[in-house]
Scaffold this motif. Sequence first.
Motif, mmCIF file in Angstrom:
data_model
loop_
_atom_site.group_PDB
_atom_site.id
_atom_site.type_symbol
_atom_site.label_atom_id
_atom_site.label_comp_id
_atom_site.label_asym_id
_atom_site.label_seq_id
_atom_site.Cartn_x
_atom_site.Cartn_y
_atom_site.Cartn_z
ATOM 1 N N LYS A 1 0.812 -1.216 0.000
ATOM 2 C CA LYS A 1 0.000 0.000 0.000
ATOM 3 C C LYS A 1 0.851 1.275 0.000
ATOM 4 O O LYS A 1 0.322 2.376 0.043
ATOM 5 C CB LYS A 1 -0.923 0.001 1.229
ATOM 6 N N ARG A 2 2.161 1.128 -0.036
ATOM 7 C CA ARG A 2 3.048 2.279 0.134
ATOM 8 C C ARG A 2 2.812 3.378 -0.898
ATOM 9 O O ARG A 2 2.785 4.560 -0.543
ATOM 10 C CB ARG A 2 4.515 1.831 0.118
ATOM 11 N N ASP A 3 2.624 3.035 -2.161
ATOM 12 C CA ASP A 3 2.389 4.068 -3.172
ATOM 13 C C ASP A 3 1.111 4.843 -2.879
ATOM 14 O O ASP A 3 1.082 6.075 -3.005
ATOM 15 C CB ASP A 3 2.326 3.459 -4.571
ATOM 16 N N GLU A 4 0.075 4.145 -2.473
ATOM 17 C CA GLU A 4 -1.185 4.819 -2.132
ATOM 18 C C GLU A 4 -1.028 5.661 -0.865
ATOM 19 O O GLU A 4 -1.579 6.759 -0.770
ATOM 20 C CB GLU A 4 -2.311 3.800 -1.974
ATOM 21 N N PHE A 5 -0.269 5.163 0.108
ATOM 22 C CA PHE A 5 0.038 5.955 1.308
ATOM 23 C C PHE A 5 0.709 7.268 0.909
ATOM 24 O O PHE A 5 0.366 8.337 1.414
ATOM 25 C CB PHE A 5 0.977 5.191 2.254
ATOM 26 N N ARG A 6 1.664 7.175 0.000
ATOM 27 C CA ARG A 6 2.389 8.378 -0.418
ATOM 28 C C ARG A 6 1.462 9.381 -1.093
ATOM 29 O O ARG A 6 1.576 10.581 -0.860
ATOM 30 C CB ARG A 6 3.560 7.995 -1.325
ATOM 31 N N LYS A 7 0.549 8.904 -1.913
ATOM 32 C CA LYS A 7 -0.427 9.813 -2.531
ATOM 33 C C LYS A 7 -1.330 10.422 -1.461
ATOM 34 O O LYS A 7 -1.552 11.634 -1.440
ATOM 35 C CB LYS A 7 -1.288 9.062 -3.544
ATOM 36 N N ALA A 8 -1.860 9.578 -0.591
ATOM 37 C CA ALA A 8 -2.818 10.030 0.427
ATOM 38 C C ALA A 8 -2.202 11.020 1.407
ATOM 39 O O ALA A 8 -2.879 11.941 1.880
ATOM 40 C CB ALA A 8 -3.381 8.822 1.178
ATOM 41 N N PHE A 9 -0.915 10.840 1.711
ATOM 42 C CA PHE A 9 -0.231 11.706 2.674
ATOM 43 C C PHE A 9 0.724 12.689 1.990
ATOM 44 O O PHE A 9 1.722 13.112 2.566
ATOM 45 C CB PHE A 9 0.512 10.866 3.723
ATOM 46 N N ARG A 10 0.378 13.094 0.757
ATOM 47 C CA ARG A 10 1.096 14.154 0.024
ATOM 48 C C ARG A 10 2.598 13.921 0.010
ATOM 49 O O ARG A 10 3.394 14.800 0.354
ATOM 50 C CB ARG A 10 0.794 15.527 0.614
ATOM 51 N N GLN A 11 2.980 12.690 -0.359
ATOM 52 C CA GLN A 11 4.392 12.299 -0.433
ATOM 53 C C GLN A 11 5.101 12.429 0.919
ATOM 54 O O GLN A 11 6.313 12.610 0.988
ATOM 55 C CB GLN A 11 5.142 13.073 -1.521
ATOM 56 N N PHE A 12 4.316 12.333 1.977
ATOM 57 C CA PHE A 12 4.836 12.458 3.345
ATOM 58 C C PHE A 12 5.651 13.741 3.512
ATOM 59 O O PHE A 12 6.718 13.749 4.121
ATOM 60 C CB PHE A 12 5.632 11.217 3.764
ATOM 61 N N ASP A 13 5.100 14.815 2.986
ATOM 62 C CA ASP A 13 5.684 16.142 3.202
ATOM 63 C C ASP A 13 5.134 16.629 4.549
ATOM 64 O O ASP A 13 3.949 16.916 4.665
ATOM 65 C CB ASP A 13 5.248 17.082 2.078
ATOM 66 N N PRO A 14 5.981 16.706 5.581
ATOM 67 C CA PRO A 14 5.484 17.071 6.907
ATOM 68 C C PRO A 14 4.722 18.405 6.931
ATOM 69 O O PRO A 14 3.738 18.537 7.652
ATOM 70 C CB PRO A 14 6.742 17.152 7.767
ATOM 71 N N ALA A 15 5.157 19.384 6.133
ATOM 72 C CA ALA A 15 4.487 20.691 6.119
ATOM 73 C C ALA A 15 3.047 20.564 5.614
ATOM 74 O O ALA A 15 2.155 21.261 6.093
ATOM 75 C CB ALA A 15 5.268 21.680 5.262
ATOM 76 N N LYS A 16 2.818 19.664 4.661
ATOM 77 C CA LYS A 16 1.466 19.454 4.138
ATOM 78 C C LYS A 16 0.632 18.602 5.090
ATOM 79 O O LYS A 16 -0.530 18.911 5.352
ATOM 80 C CB LYS A 16 1.532 18.809 2.752
ATOM 81 N N VAL A 17 1.231 17.537 5.607
ATOM 82 C CA VAL A 17 0.496 16.626 6.497
ATOM 83 C C VAL A 17 0.113 17.332 7.800
ATOM 84 O O VAL A 17 -0.976 17.106 8.331
ATOM 85 C CB VAL A 17 1.318 15.347 6.782
ATOM 86 N N ALA A 18 0.969 18.218 8.287
ATOM 87 C CA ALA A 18 0.683 18.936 9.535
ATOM 88 C C ALA A 18 -0.580 19.787 9.436
ATOM 89 O O ALA A 18 -1.211 20.090 10.453
ATOM 90 C CB ALA A 18 1.875 19.813 9.916
ATOM 91 N N GLU B 1 7.985 21.053 14.614
ATOM 92 C CA GLU B 1 8.382 21.712 15.873
ATOM 93 C C GLU B 1 9.875 21.510 16.117
ATOM 94 O O GLU B 1 10.580 22.447 16.519
ATOM 95 C CB GLU B 1 7.600 21.129 17.058
ATOM 96 N N MET B 2 10.336 20.288 15.900
ATOM 97 C CA MET B 2 11.761 20.003 16.075
ATOM 98 C C MET B 2 12.588 20.861 15.111
ATOM 99 O O MET B 2 13.582 21.458 15.498
ATOM 100 C CB MET B 2 12.044 18.508 15.855
ATOM 101 N N GLN B 3 12.137 20.931 13.867
ATOM 102 C CA GLN B 3 12.819 21.730 12.854
ATOM 103 C C GLN B 3 12.895 23.194 13.274
ATOM 104 O O GLN B 3 13.953 23.829 13.174
ATOM 105 C CB GLN B 3 12.056 21.582 11.540
ATOM 106 N N ARG B 4 11.764 23.724 13.732
ATOM 107 C CA ARG B 4 11.735 25.134 14.171
ATOM 108 C C ARG B 4 12.664 25.378 15.351
ATOM 109 O O ARG B 4 13.203 26.463 15.515
ATOM 110 C CB ARG B 4 10.302 25.551 14.530
ATOM 111 N N ALA B 5 12.869 24.339 16.166
ATOM 112 C CA ALA B 5 13.765 24.453 17.315
ATOM 113 C C ALA B 5 15.227 24.230 16.919
ATOM 114 O O ALA B 5 16.112 24.200 17.779
ATOM 115 C CB ALA B 5 13.349 23.453 18.397
#
Length: 193
Positions: A55-72, A107-111
């Motif tokens: 399911k990894r390809d579908e996960f990547r689509k569903a979670f916007r390529q696991f871009d943390p800024a988008k998923v957040a 948050e970690m990135q901002r810190a």
Amino acid sequence: MKEKLRCRWAESDPLLRTYHDEEWGVPEHDSRALWELLMLEGFQAGLAWITVLRKRDEFRKAFRQFDPAKVAKFNEADIERLMQNPGIIRARAKIEATIQGARIFLEMQRAGIDFSAWVWEFVGGKPIQNSGPLPAESPLSVTISKELKRRGFKFVGPVIVYAWMQAAGLVNDHAVECFRRKVCAKLSGGRKG
């Protein structure tokens, strides 16, 4: 032509073989990719890794390529959308944990904390080269799990964290006879564990 010897767990399925031969145990230093892998390992909790891999390809689509800024930025409507997606594992708690994980990553990135540097510091910057029987968890995975939980991550118990460490190359657990063991060891310049 002689058949390549590989880790036994990878023999049962062509997708597992490809994953084993190309990805598993390769030291990953990209922060976003490490976070994605940790989130996918969380989805695997209680299931077989092949389920997530399929399911990894579908996960990547569903979670916007696991871009943390988008998923957040995902909200309740996004959670409902994901809950209706048969291409992923539809577990509300795991979906919510991924969204929260994206927020913690940022948050970690901002810190000023680089996720990759933070993770690799646990192993002194070099993968551990194991040669004995594979544990389900280790004292180090317990420590990392506690630190991830302290920061607010979910689905990061010691067993999940150890599987993540193996996948991300923090530990080289390829079998001694596996053709990938030496390849991954050379990529890492690892230390004995």
